[in-house]
Design a protein around this motif. Structure first.
Motif, PDB file in Angstrom:
ATOM      1  N   ARG A   1      76.406  12.114  61.390  1.00 61.30           N
ATOM      2  CA  ARG A   1      75.949  10.900  62.075  1.00 61.30           C
ATOM      3  C   ARG A   1      76.868   9.722  61.767  1.00 61.30           C
TER       4      ARG A   1
ATOM      5  N   ILE B   1      76.015  15.411  68.021  1.00 59.68           N
ATOM      6  CA  ILE B   1      75.160  14.226  67.902  1.00 59.68           C
ATOM      7  C   ILE B   1      75.453  13.259  69.041  1.00 59.68           C
TER       8      ILE B   1
ATOM      9  N   ALA C   1      70.420  12.247  65.553  1.00 63.16           N
ATOM     10  CA  ALA C   1      70.615  12.778  64.202  1.00 63.16           C
ATOM     11  C   ALA C   1      69.284  13.107  63.525  1.00 63.16           C
TER      12      ALA C   1
ATOM     13  N   LEU D   1      71.768   7.239  68.665  1.00 67.96           N
ATOM     14  CA  LEU D   1      72.482   8.048  67.668  1.00 67.96           C
ATOM     15  C   LEU D   1      71.547   8.453  66.539  1.00 67.96           C
ATOM     16  N   GLN D   2      70.686   7.541  66.126  1.00 72.89           N
ATOM     17  CA  GLN D   2      69.729   7.857  65.052  1.00 72.89           C
ATOM     18  C   GLN D   2      68.758   8.947  65.509  1.00 72.89           C
TER      19      GLN D   2
ATOM     20  N   ASP E   1      73.545  13.579  58.021  1.00 72.04           N
ATOM     21  CA  ASP E   1      73.865  12.162  57.821  1.00 72.04           C
ATOM     22  C   ASP E   1      75.375  11.920  57.800  1.00 72.04           C
TER      23      ASP E   1
END
Length: 143
Positions: free
Chosen positions: A80, A19, A60, A56-57, A77
């Protein structure tokens, strides 16, 4: 074979190191913006700003999943959230944690946001930080 990191990819990383590496590639691709331009330009949407936490979101899978594929969102999740923690510790230079998981998550986000908002922060700075954190995550996993 390495994962091909592109905004169009429907492959979603499911380890903290992957990630973080994907986020580095993403921020290099679309850049980093601060202030009122945070949600402007290619690669950014109203819900996926181009700054470290937004990258980062995206890495992920937020806003990138394919309807025709099944994803293990719980695993993604968790990875992440761990990536957020590792990045926060990398940026702070020391452990960043709290006893309560929700408080720890908020603290990680605060550290990342504070670092991101420093004047003159560049996409290269963010990508370098992501890759340093990814290397730390890979060492932890290998140990």
């Amino acid at each position: 074979m390495p994962t091909h990191h592109t905004p169009e990819s429907i492959v979603i990383a499911d380890t903290p190191a992957a990630i973080l590496e994907w986020a580095a590639c993403h921020i290099e691709h679309v850049g980093i913006h601060q202030g009122p331009r945070l949600f402007a330009g290619p690669g950014r949407t109203a819900t996926l700003p181009c700054w470290p936490r937004g990258a980062l979101q995206v890495a992920a899978g937020h806003g990138r999943g394919a309807a025709s594929r099944t994803y293990d969102w719980d695993r993604i999740d968790r990875a992440r959230d761990r990536a957020f923690g590792i990045l926060a510790e990398t940026l702070a230079g020391h452990p960043v944690d709290a006893d309560d998981p929700a408080a720890a998550k908020a603290l990680h986000q605060e550290v990342i946001d504070r670092w991101s908002a420093e004047p003159g922060r560049t996409a290269a700075d963010a990508a370098r930080a992501f890759r340093t954190a990814a290397a730390r995550a890979a060492r932890v996993r290998a140990a």
